[in-house]
Design an enzyme around this catalytic site. Structure first.
Site, mmCIF file in Angstrom:
data_model
loop_
_atom_site.group_PDB
_atom_site.id
_atom_site.type_symbol
_atom_site.label_atom_id
_atom_site.label_comp_id
_atom_site.label_asym_id
_atom_site.label_seq_id
_atom_site.Cartn_x
_atom_site.Cartn_y
_atom_site.Cartn_z
ATOM 1 N N VAL A 36 50.363 -41.302 -55.946
ATOM 2 C CA VAL A 36 49.651 -40.096 -55.520
ATOM 3 C C VAL A 36 50.445 -38.904 -56.034
ATOM 4 O O VAL A 36 51.655 -38.823 -55.842
ATOM 5 C CB VAL A 36 49.530 -40.055 -53.979
ATOM 6 C CG1 VAL A 36 48.914 -38.728 -53.534
ATOM 7 C CG2 VAL A 36 48.689 -41.233 -53.491
ATOM 8 N N HIS A 68 38.071 -44.087 -61.073
ATOM 9 C CA HIS A 68 38.260 -44.817 -59.822
ATOM 10 C C HIS A 68 37.214 -45.934 -59.754
ATOM 11 O O HIS A 68 36.039 -45.687 -60.045
ATOM 12 C CB HIS A 68 38.091 -43.846 -58.640
ATOM 13 C CG HIS A 68 38.325 -44.506 -57.328
ATOM 14 N ND1 HIS A 68 39.590 -44.818 -56.864
ATOM 15 C CD2 HIS A 68 37.458 -44.955 -56.390
ATOM 16 C CE1 HIS A 68 39.489 -45.413 -55.689
ATOM 17 N NE2 HIS A 68 38.213 -45.512 -55.377
ATOM 18 N N VAL A 83 42.940 -36.992 -52.367
ATOM 19 C CA VAL A 83 42.970 -38.188 -53.224
ATOM 20 C C VAL A 83 41.557 -38.768 -53.393
ATOM 21 O O VAL A 83 40.866 -39.027 -52.407
ATOM 22 C CB VAL A 83 43.921 -39.247 -52.620
ATOM 23 C CG1 VAL A 83 43.863 -40.545 -53.429
ATOM 24 C CG2 VAL A 83 45.343 -38.716 -52.600
HETATM 25 C C1 GRF Z 1 41.047 -49.463 -63.088
HETATM 26 O O1 GRF Z 1 40.192 -50.263 -62.312
HETATM 27 C C2 GRF Z 1 40.923 -48.013 -62.693
HETATM 28 O O2 GRF Z 1 39.641 -47.654 -62.279
HETATM 29 C C3 GRF Z 1 41.878 -47.897 -61.539
HETATM 30 O O3 GRF Z 1 42.950 -48.738 -61.871
HETATM 31 C C4 GRF Z 1 42.512 -49.748 -62.782
HETATM 32 C C5 GRF Z 1 43.371 -49.629 -63.992
HETATM 33 O O4 GRF Z 1 43.130 -50.650 -64.921
HETATM 34 N N1 GRF Z 1 42.226 -46.532 -61.289
HETATM 35 P P1 GRF Z 1 43.666 -50.486 -66.388
HETATM 36 O O5 GRF Z 1 45.171 -50.246 -66.295
HETATM 37 O O6 GRF Z 1 42.968 -49.335 -67.024
HETATM 38 O O7 GRF Z 1 43.365 -51.783 -67.084
#
Ligand code: GRF
Length: 196
Positions: A97, A114, A149
């Site tokens: 965070v 996200h 967040v």
């Molecule tokens: C993804 O699901 C993203 O949405 C989340 O964390 C994960 C990261 O995966 N914030 P990567 O490292 O991009 O493969």
């Protein structure tokens, strides 16, 4: 911002598959951004190797030597991003965070992906929570980063079905595929809008 391509810094903590999707999209001549640097708070993040293999500057700014001083870590991170010329930040699986100091420093120029249809399921365990709730649909959101967040203005979403027999792993894989399509598209729109 000038009419030239926006210079983007990507923040990761792990695998970096979204980062890879952004780097690959940015290889297109008409993409409005170029990836100036990929930075991780974890020196062992596999995504750093991926970035380097793709020819992108990859830097680690380890958070551990800073102990509890989160802002000092983020000042070092900020310095690395600015040194690489970053003007926009795309968070892609950055698992810390951010402090208000960092969020304010990059206000209006920082986005995040996200793995849920925000405002549903901010925080962690998004796929488990969607399954527990019996949702028929899941998906992902790209949003601007603000102090709350996972609460900044939504810039784009992609939806996928929840299928019978899904577990968190199968749902996560389906959502991740949608993330890889959505994020480059929204980053491009965001950078074009900043140029106006
Ligand atoms: C993804 O699901 C993203 O949405 C989340 O964390 C994960 C990261 O995966 N914030 P990567 O490292 O991009 O493969």
């Amino acid at each position: 911002m000038s009419a030239a391509k926006a210079r983007v810094g990507i923040l990761i903590s792990g695998r970096g598959s979204n980062m890879q999707a952004l780097v690959e999209a940015a290889q297109a001549a008409d993409y409005p951004a170029r990836i100036a640097v990929v930075a991780s708070n974890r020196p062992d993040a596999p995504g750093l190797q991926t970035a380097a293999a793709l020819g992108v500057r990859a830097v680690a700014v380890d958070h551990r030597p800073f102990g509890d001083d989160r802002e000092a870590h983020e000042q070092a991170l900020d310095a690395a991003l600015r040194e690489a010329g970053a003007e926009v930040i795309a968070m892609a699986g950055y698992m810390r965070v951010l402090t208000p100091w960092f969020v304010n420093a990059w206000a209006g120029r920082m986005i995040n992906i996200h793995p849920s249809l925000l405002p549903a399921y901010p925080g962690l365990r998004t796929h488990e929570r969607a399954l527990e709730a019996g949702d028929a649909e899941a998906g992902c959101t790209v949003h601007e980063v603000t102090l709350g967040v996972d609460q900044g203005p939504v810039l784009g979403q992609a939806r996928v079905p929840v299928l019978p027999g899904d577990d968190a792993g199968s749902l996560a894989a389906r959502v991740l595929e949608a993330e890889h399509a959505l994020y480059p598209q929204v980053l491009a729109e965001f950078c074009r809008a900043l140029r106006q």
